[in-house]
Design a protein around this motif. Structure first.
Motif, PDB file in Angstrom:
ATOM      1  N   THR A   1       0.272  14.565  -3.350  1.00  0.00           N
ATOM      2  CA  THR A   1       1.301  15.601  -3.207  1.00  0.00           C
ATOM      3  C   THR A   1       1.675  15.716  -1.732  1.00  0.00           C
ATOM      4  N   GLU A   2       2.633  16.589  -1.456  1.00  0.00           N
ATOM      5  CA  GLU A   2       3.047  16.791  -0.067  1.00  0.00           C
ATOM      6  C   GLU A   2       1.903  17.339   0.779  1.00  0.00           C
ATOM      7  N   LYS A   3       0.964  17.961   0.112  1.00  0.00           N
ATOM      8  CA  LYS A   3      -0.203  18.449   0.833  1.00  0.00           C
ATOM      9  C   LYS A   3      -1.004  17.270   1.401  1.00  0.00           C
ATOM     10  N   ASP A   4      -1.109  16.262   0.572  1.00  0.00           N
ATOM     11  CA  ASP A   4      -1.829  15.069   1.026  1.00  0.00           C
ATOM     12  C   ASP A   4      -1.062  14.342   2.127  1.00  0.00           C
ATOM     13  N   THR A   5       0.251  14.282   1.951  1.00  0.00           N
ATOM     14  CA  THR A   5       1.050  13.433   2.849  1.00  0.00           C
ATOM     15  C   THR A   5       1.489  14.162   4.110  1.00  0.00           C
ATOM     16  N   GLY A   6       1.097  15.380   4.224  1.00  0.00           N
ATOM     17  CA  GLY A   6       1.536  16.145   5.403  1.00  0.00           C
ATOM     18  C   GLY A   6       3.014  16.471   5.312  1.00  0.00           C
ATOM     19  N   GLY A   7       3.445  16.748   4.107  1.00  0.00           N
ATOM     20  CA  GLY A   7       4.828  17.194   3.929  1.00  0.00           C
ATOM     21  C   GLY A   7       5.831  16.084   3.674  1.00  0.00           C
ATOM     22  N   ILE A   8       5.372  14.872   3.705  1.00  0.00           N
ATOM     23  CA  ILE A   8       6.313  13.763   3.458  1.00  0.00           C
ATOM     24  C   ILE A   8       6.524  13.594   1.956  1.00  0.00           C
ATOM     25  N   GLU A   9       7.783  13.527   1.565  1.00  0.00           N
ATOM     26  CA  GLU A   9       8.088  13.300   0.154  1.00  0.00           C
ATOM     27  C   GLU A   9       8.052  11.792  -0.089  1.00  0.00           C
ATOM     28  N   LEU A  10       6.883  11.343  -0.438  1.00  0.00           N
ATOM     29  CA  LEU A  10       6.621   9.898  -0.452  1.00  0.00           C
ATOM     30  C   LEU A  10       7.109   9.261  -1.762  1.00  0.00           C
ATOM     31  N   ARG A  11       8.431   9.330  -1.964  1.00  0.00           N
ATOM     32  CA  ARG A  11       9.006   8.812  -3.211  1.00  0.00           C
ATOM     33  C   ARG A  11       9.638   7.439  -3.001  1.00  0.00           C
ATOM     34  N   PHE A  12       9.709   6.667  -4.095  1.00  0.00           N
ATOM     35  CA  PHE A  12      10.453   5.403  -4.039  1.00  0.00           C
ATOM     36  C   PHE A  12      11.860   5.685  -3.524  1.00  0.00           C
ATOM     37  N   GLY A  13      12.293   4.885  -2.623  1.00  0.00           N
ATOM     38  CA  GLY A  13      13.655   5.019  -2.120  1.00  0.00           C
ATOM     39  C   GLY A  13      13.760   5.844  -0.853  1.00  0.00           C
ATOM     40  N   ASN A  14      12.695   6.502  -0.478  1.00  0.00           N
ATOM     41  CA  ASN A  14      12.751   7.342   0.720  1.00  0.00           C
ATOM     42  C   ASN A  14      12.418   6.510   1.959  1.00  0.00           C
ATOM     43  N   ALA A  15      13.474   6.049   2.607  1.00  0.00           N
ATOM     44  CA  ALA A  15      13.304   5.152   3.752  1.00  0.00           C
ATOM     45  C   ALA A  15      12.622   5.856   4.919  1.00  0.00           C
ATOM     46  N   GLU A  16      12.979   7.098   5.120  1.00  0.00           N
ATOM     47  CA  GLU A  16      12.344   7.878   6.179  1.00  0.00           C
ATOM     48  C   GLU A  16      10.830   7.920   5.992  1.00  0.00           C
ATOM     49  N   ALA A  17      10.455   8.193   4.758  1.00  0.00           N
ATOM     50  CA  ALA A  17       9.031   8.303   4.432  1.00  0.00           C
ATOM     51  C   ALA A  17       8.319   6.982   4.704  1.00  0.00           C
TER      52      ALA A  17
ATOM     53  N   THR B   1       0.833  -1.205   0.000  1.00  0.00           N
ATOM     54  CA  THR B   1       0.000   0.000   0.000  1.00  0.00           C
ATOM     55  C   THR B   1       0.873   1.263   0.000  1.00  0.00           C
ATOM     56  N   ILE B   2       1.971   1.203   0.722  1.00  0.00           N
ATOM     57  CA  ILE B   2       2.891   2.350   0.711  1.00  0.00           C
ATOM     58  C   ILE B   2       3.512   2.510  -0.684  1.00  0.00           C
ATOM     59  N   ALA B   3       3.914   1.391  -1.287  1.00  0.00           N
ATOM     60  CA  ALA B   3       4.499   1.457  -2.641  1.00  0.00           C
ATOM     61  C   ALA B   3       3.476   2.044  -3.622  1.00  0.00           C
ATOM     62  N   PHE B   4       2.238   1.648  -3.452  1.00  0.00           N
ATOM     63  CA  PHE B   4       1.153   2.237  -4.264  1.00  0.00           C
ATOM     64  C   PHE B   4       1.117   3.757  -4.078  1.00  0.00           C
ATOM     65  N   ALA B   5       1.152   4.169  -2.826  1.00  0.00           N
ATOM     66  CA  ALA B   5       1.089   5.608  -2.538  1.00  0.00           C
ATOM     67  C   ALA B   5       2.315   6.320  -3.106  1.00  0.00           C
ATOM     68  N   MET B   6       3.452   5.649  -3.047  1.00  0.00           N
ATOM     69  CA  MET B   6       4.675   6.236  -3.615  1.00  0.00           C
ATOM     70  C   MET B   6       4.516   6.462  -5.118  1.00  0.00           C
ATOM     71  N   GLU B   7       3.937   5.481  -5.779  1.00  0.00           N
ATOM     72  CA  GLU B   7       3.766   5.650  -7.223  1.00  0.00           C
ATOM     73  C   GLU B   7       2.759   6.753  -7.519  1.00  0.00           C
ATOM     74  N   CYS B   8       1.725   6.842  -6.695  1.00  0.00           N
ATOM     75  CA  CYS B   8       0.785   7.960  -6.837  1.00  0.00           C
ATOM     76  C   CYS B   8       1.533   9.284  -6.680  1.00  0.00           C
ATOM     77  N   PHE B   9       2.398   9.334  -5.689  1.00  0.00           N
ATOM     78  CA  PHE B   9       3.141  10.559  -5.406  1.00  0.00           C
ATOM     79  C   PHE B   9       4.065  10.911  -6.579  1.00  0.00           C
ATOM     80  N   GLU B  10       4.746   9.896  -7.070  1.00  0.00           N
ATOM     81  CA  GLU B  10       5.679  10.109  -8.204  1.00  0.00           C
ATOM     82  C   GLU B  10       4.916  10.626  -9.420  1.00  0.00           C
ATOM     83  N   ASN B  11       3.660  10.258  -9.511  1.00  0.00           N
ATOM     84  CA  ASN B  11       2.859  10.661 -10.673  1.00  0.00           C
ATOM     85  C   ASN B  11       1.951  11.857 -10.383  1.00  0.00           C
ATOM     86  N   GLY B  12       2.179  12.476  -9.245  1.00  0.00           N
ATOM     87  CA  GLY B  12       1.458  13.705  -8.944  1.00  0.00           C
ATOM     88  C   GLY B  12       0.014  13.531  -8.510  1.00  0.00           C
ATOM     89  N   ILE B  13      -0.387  12.305  -8.321  1.00  0.00           N
ATOM     90  CA  ILE B  13      -1.766  12.078  -7.858  1.00  0.00           C
ATOM     91  C   ILE B  13      -1.868  12.369  -6.376  1.00  0.00           C
TER      92      ILE B  13
END
Lengths: 630, 630
Positions: B370-386, B356-368
Motif C-alpha cells: 500500500t502507499e504506507k509501504d511505498t512512502g506514498g507512492i502510488e506504485l501502479r502499472f503505468g505510473n512513470a513517475e513511480a 522487481t518494480i513490476a512485481f511491486a506494482m502488481e503487489c500494489f495493484e492487489n493490495g499486498i
C-alpha cells in the motif's frame, strides 16, 4: 556467414530384390545424406530399420548394403573407397567393411550412392549396372570361378574393359564365414564374413560402368584441396610408396608387438624376411594405387615356380604378412604371397584366415588337433607348406578346412578339448595384426567395436604419440601414451574412434591426412553444405551408435565386450615380455568409455537420451527390442 | 594437414588480494587457454577450484573474476567484450555476466587476460593497471559517486583521457543484489548481482590503460575475416544501426509476447511509443559502438527538463525498454530513458530492477503493498513517475527500495501475503524481456541456465525459424518451431545453448555472424591453433558443465530448474491469449535435456562420465560435495 549453395547434395539408392528380381530406386533428400553420409551410418540406418532381430545372417532376410559415401569418387587422394554391411555371419551382430580401388568411384559415376541387396536368388546371378540401367543376369557360368577369372570373363562378355567388378570367390559361394567381398580383384571388403552373405544370396558379382562425371559444388576448392593433399603425400608419405603398409613390420617387432605364433609372442626371429623393405627388394615388381591417389601404397608382386604368384592379385598388405606370416611363425615371403593370392582368388579375408590357421597350429602343437584331423598335414608354426595348403582348404571347405571355414570361435567349439583358449577372437571376429598389449587404446577399441576385433573401427595408439592435426582439432592437446588406460586416454579414444567411424562413413582412407577441419572443407566443397568438424564427428558418433544398437538388439551386450584371456598375460619374450593388459584398469576403462559414449552399462547400447541427442529419436523404440530387457 | 604456428597463445592472469593488498601474476600455458578460453569457462575453472561451497557471496571468501577471452580486443566486429563472474548474491549459485565497450580491449592491451579479485579491502579502493604496473589505490573520494562522476574523476587524476574504467555505482556499494558492474559508464555486466560482490570487497573501480598492441598469429587472416564480417554487417545489419536492439519491440508485440505488466500480458497498448523506431525519431541524438564494430547498435539519447537525460549514459536497450517500459505498463520513452540513466548512474541491472518494480506494482495493484509501504507512492502499472522514483530508491536502498534492492524473490518473502506469486524469477534471478510462452526453447533455457532466468545463456527460438549457418554447422538441418518441446527441438537447444556458452567464453557479441566454422577460422588466425567447430562447441559445453557443477555444489539442483507458475498460464489477450507452457511437455523436455547434456536427473550436475569426457576429470571429486549426496 558462409552461405550454402542451393540444392546441396542429392543421390540415388538402388534396391535390388533377388527373390522377386525387382529393382527400385530411392532418392533420399539431401538432409538424409547430411546425417547418414554413406558407409557405416547409411548402412546402419537401413539395417536397423529393415532387419528383424534374430534373423539368420545367411538367410534371405538378411540384407547386404553396398554404400559409397558423399566423398567416394571425388578426385582427391583417399576418396576412392566404399563400404558394405550386413548382419555378420561371423559375429551374429553388426558387420561392415571398407575397400578401395576403382569400383567405388565407378559406382558413383554410374549415378549410385548405395545398393541394397535383398532376398535370395534361386540360382547364381550377377548384377550389371550401366548408369541407370540395371540388370539381374544369370551367373551359372561364373559360379565356382576365381575372382580373376570372373573379372576378365565379365569384362569380356560385357564388352568393356573398363567395367569394374565387385564379387565373391568360391569361399563366399560356400558360405565360408571368413569370406570377403572383392573388388578390382585385389581389393577387399575383408572383415565380418560379408562374402558369405553375398554367397547366401547367390549373388556372384556386381559389374558397374558409369559415364556421368561426378558433380561437385565447388570444383575449384576441390582442386585446391586435392593439390594440397597431393603435396602432403609427396612430402611426407614416400615411405608408404616405397614399402606399403608392411613398412612398419620392423618397428612393431622392435617394440615387441609384432603378433607372432598366435599372439604368444611379440617378436619374430624371421621378421626381417617379411618386411615391406624385404618385399620391395625381392618379389615386388610394381606399385598400385586407388582412384585419384598418389600414395601408391599397394604392392604388385610376382613369384615364379613353385609358388607361381601372378601380378593380378596384388601383394600382401601388412595385415596379411602378419596373419599368414609371423602369426603362423612363417618367414617365407613367397609363401605368404602365395597364401595372399589364394585368399584373393577364393575370396577370403586374409586376417581371419591367418588367425584361424594360427589357432589351428597352436591346437596342433598342443595335441588338440593331430595329423588325423588335418589329413596328414603337420600343422605346426613355421610350416609354410601347411599354411598354403590350409588356406586353399578353408576357401574350398575341404577336409579340416571345412571346420576352420567357420572361423576360429566356431572351429574351437567344434574341436573342443580346450581349443577355445587358443581362438583369438572378439565376438567371433579374429584379431588383426595389432597387439593391444602394446597399444592399450586399440585394446579398448577391439573390445567395444561393433564388429569385434577389427582394426578399421579403431585407433592405433602409436600414431597418436605426437599431437597431430586431427587430435588438435578434436581438442586433444596431449599425445597418447600407448600404455595408459586413464580417463584422459579414454576421452581421447572416444573422440578419435568417433572420428574413425566418420572416416568409415566418408569413406576415406585412414592413412590420408584430412584432419577434421580440412575434411569439413572438402565435404563443403563437394556438397555445398556448411559442414563443420562438429557435424562430421557427430556423423561418426551416429554411425557407431546405430551399429551398437544393432548389436544390442541381437543380444550382443556388455558381456561381449571382452578381449581374449591371453591378452591379460604377457608375451613370452622381448620388450613386452610378461606385460599383459591390466585387467582391472582395462575393465574400468571400458566402463568409463560407456559413460562417455552415453551407453548403458549393461546393454552397451546408446541410451535413449544419447540416441535423441544424435538425432536418432526414431530408433528409441528399438531399445525395447534389446534381448533381456523387459 | 594444417600445422600449428609454434608457440600458440599465451596470456597473463592478475591475482589481486584486497585483504593483504598483494598482487601476483599467473601465466597458464597455452593448453589452459585452449580448454578454458576465457569468460564462463575460465571463470568456472577458478571458482570451482578456489571457492568453498556454502560461502557468503558477499563475504571476503567470494572471488570476483574478470575475464577477457582469447578473442577480446581482436580488431574484428563483436570481439570487444569480456566477462565477469562470482558466486551470485542474487541466486546463491553460479553468477556470470558479459559486457562490451572499450574496457575489455584496453585490459588486453595492458597485457591481461583476467583479473581474480580476492578478499576484501578495509576501506574503499580502486585498482590502477597500467600495462604491467598494478596499484591498489585509495578510493575514499570516489565512494558514493555516480559512475559518470567516477569515470571522469579517474581520467583526470590519472592524467589520461584514454583510461578505461570498470566500476560499481552506489548500488554496488550498498550491496544491492540487483547491482551491476559498469564499464565505459554505459556498458553493463548486468546480471547476477555481481556489482554487490564488487561492493562487498570495497572495490570501487578498475582503471586500465594499455600500450601493447594485440598480437595475433595470422594478421592477414584476421584482417580478411574482419573485412568479411564488416561486409555482412553492411549488407544485413542496417536495421541494428538504425533502431538498435529495441528494433524488435513491434514484432514481439505483434506476436503477443512483449512482456507487459509483469508478464500478465503479451501485448502493450502503448508499444508504438517505445520502439527503437520511436526512439530514433524522438530522443536519439547519436549511435555508439564497441571496439572494432561497425554495427553501432548502441543508442545515444538526450532529453531535456524535467527528465534531464544526458548523453553520457547512453540510451535504453530493448531489455530496458521492456523492463522499465511495457513490463511496468509505461509507454513514456523519456521516463524509460530517465530510468535507464538512473540505473546506469547508480549501477543497477535494468532488467532485474524493472522486473522487481513490476512485481511491486502488481503487489500494489492487489493490495499486498500500500502507499504506507511505498512512502506514498502510488506504485501502479503505468505510473512513470513511480517507476523513476523507485529506481532511485532501489539504487540507494531508500524506503521501500531497501526491500526491493534484495531482488524480487527476497522482497516477496519479506513482503509476504502471497507476494511470491508475482515474483517473476528463476533461482532468484528476475526474468528478462523474452516470454517463454512464445519461444518455449528459451523457457527451457531459463529453467536450466546456471544463472537462472537469463537471456545471455540462452537460445531465442525465433532467431532459428530459418536454418542459419550456425545451425547448419552444428548439424541442425530443420528450422526450430518456437512452440515445439519435442526431442528434436531439445537436441537443437542442447547444441545451440552450448554454442551460446562458447560465445560467453570467446567472449563475442551474440549478434555477430560468426558461425562455428568462421569462428574456428578466427580463433585459429588469432592463436595459431588448429581450432575446429568441434573443439569450440566443446569449450561451451565445458563452461556450462563447470557452472552447473558449481550450482549443484551450492545445493541448486533439478528442483531449482523451474519456471514461474505464471508461465504455465496464458497471457490475458492477443495472439497468445490463454496459451501457457504445456507443463507436462515442458517438464519432460527438461528431463530429456538432462539426458542429452549428460546431467544427473536429480542433482542436474554433469555426471562423472560427462566431466571426464569434457576433460574435466579433475572436477569429479567435487561431485562428492553436492549437497544431499552421500
Amino acid at each position: 556467414m558462409t552461405e550454402e549453395s542451393p540444392g546441396g547434395y542429392t543421390g540415388k539408392i538402388l534396391r535390388v530384390n533377388l527373390t522377386d528380381k525387382k529393382t527400385t530406386i530411392e532418392e533420399p533428400e539431401g538432409r538424409f545424406y547430411r546425417e547418414y553420409f554413406g558407409g557405416t551410418a547409411l548402412i546402419g540406418y537401413y539395417l536397423l530399420k529393415e532387419l528383424k532381430p534374430g534373423i539368420d545372417p545367411l538367410g534371405p532376410e538378411n540384407k547386404l548394403v553396398f554404400s559409397a559415401g558423399v566423398l567416394s569418387g571425388v578426385p582427391s587422394a583417399g576418396c576412392g573407397r566404399s563400404g558394405v554391411g550386413a548382419k555378420s555371419p561371423l559375429t551374429g551382430g553388426w558387420g561392415d567393411a571398407q575397400s578401395g580401388g576403382f569400383w567405388p568411384a565407378e559406382l558413383k559415376r554410374a549415378g549410385w550412392d548405395a545398393i541394397i541387396v535383398e532376398g535370395k536368388a534361386d540360382k547364381p546371378v550377377y548384377l550389371w549396372i550401366k548408369d541407370d540401367q540395371v540388370e539381374i543376369r544369370d551367373a551359372a557360368h561364373l559360379w565356382g570361378k576365381t575372382t580373376a577369372e570372373v573379372d576378365s570373363q565379365l569384362k569380356e562378355e560385357l564388352g568393356d574393359k573398363r567395367v569394374r567388378v565387385a564379387q565373391i570367390g568360391p569361399a563366399g559361394e560356400k558360405l565360408v564365414r571368413l569370406a570377403a567381398i572383392a573388388n578390382d580383384i585385389n581389393r577387399y571388403y575383408g572383415r565380418c564374413g560379408l562374402g558369405a552373405v553375398m554367397g547366401s544370396k547367390m549373388l556372384k558379382a556386381i559389374a558397374v560402368r558409369g559415364s556421368n562425371p561426378l558433380k561437385v559444388a565447388n570444383q575449384e576448392k576441390v582442386r585446391e584441396i586435392a593439390g594440397a593433399t597431393a603435396d602432403v603425400i609427396k612430402r611426407f608419405m614416400g615411405g608408404f610408396k616405397s614399402y606399403g603398409t608392411a613398412g612398419g613390420v620392423g618397428g612393431l617387432n622392435a617394440m615387441g608387438i609384432l603378433p607372432t605364433k598366435n599372439f604368444q609372442e611379440g617378436q619374430f626371429d624371421g621378421f626381417e624376411k617379411i618386411t615391406g623393405q624385404a618385399m620391395a627388394e625381392t618379389i615386388m615388381v610394381d606399385t598400385d594405387n586407388c582412384t585419384a591417389c598418389a600414395v601408391n601404397c599397394k604392392r604388385v608382386v610376382e613369384v615364379g615356380p613353385p609358388y607361381n604368384v601372378e601380378r593380378v592379385y596384388g601383394g600382401p598388405e601388412y595385415e596379411t604378412i602378419g596373419s599368414l606370416g609371423s602369426l603362423c611363425g612363417i618367414d617365407d615371403l613367397k609363401a605368404i604371397a602365395h597364401g595372399n593370392q589364394t585368399c584373393n582368388a577364393l575370396g577370403l579375408d586374409t586376417i581371419g584366415t591367418g588367425t584361424t590357421i594360427a589357432f589351428a597350429m597352436e591346437c596342433f602343437e598342443n595335441g588338440i588337433l593331430t595329423e588325423k584331423d588335418t589329413g596328414g598335414i603337420e600343422l605346426r608354426f613355421g610350416n609354410a607348406e601347411a599354411m598354403m595348403k590350409m588356406v586353399e582348404m578353408i576357401g574350398r571347405r575341404e577336409g579340416m578346412g571345412d571346420i576352420l571355414a567357420e572361423g576360429a570361435r566356431r572351429a574351437a567349439e567344434k574341436i573342443g578339448g580346450g581349443a577355445s583358449q587358443y581362438a583369438m577372437h572378439i565376438k567371433g571376429q579374429e584379431l588383426p595384426m595389432h597387439d593391444p598389449r602394446g597399444k592399450v587404446g586399440l585394446g579398448i577399441g577391439y573390445a567395444v567395436s561393433p564388429t569385434g576385433a577389427d582394426h578399421m573401427h579403431n585407433i592405433h595408439d602409436v600414431e597418436f604419440m605426437r599431437v597431430n592435426p586431427t587430435m588438435s582439432a578434436l581438442g586433444i592437446q596431449e599425445p597418447l601414451d600407448p600404455f595408459d588406460l586413464g580417463l584422459s586416454k579414454v576421452r581421447s579414444f572416444c573422440y578419435l574412434v568417433n572420428w574413425q567411424h566418420f572416416k568409415n562413413c566418408a569413406i576415406t582412407c585412414m592413412f590420408l591426412p584430412y584432419d577434421p577441419n580440412r575434411m569439413a572443407e572438402l565435404v563443403s566443397a563437394v556438397t555445398g553444405w556448411n559442414a563443420s568438424a562438429w557435424e562430421l564427428e557427430k556423423v561418426g558418433e551416429r554411425a557407431l551408435a546405430l551399429a551398437r544398437l544393432f548389436n544390442a538388439r541381437e543380444g550382443l551386450t556388455a558381456k561381449d565386450d571382452f578381449v581374449p584371456e591371453r591378452l591379460y598375460k604377457g608375451v613370452s619374450s622381448g620388450p613386452r615380455q610378461g606385460k599383459g593388459l591390466d585387467r582391472e584398469a582395462f575393465q574400468e576403462a571400458i566402463k568409463n568409455y560407456y559413460g562417455m559414449a552415453g551407453w548403458d552399462a549393461e546393454t552397451a547400447s546408446p541410451t535413449a537420451a544419447r540416441l535423441a541427442e544424435l538425432d536418432l529419436a526414431w530408433a528409441i523404440p528399438e531399445l525395447d527390442k534389446i534381448a533381456g530387457k523387459k
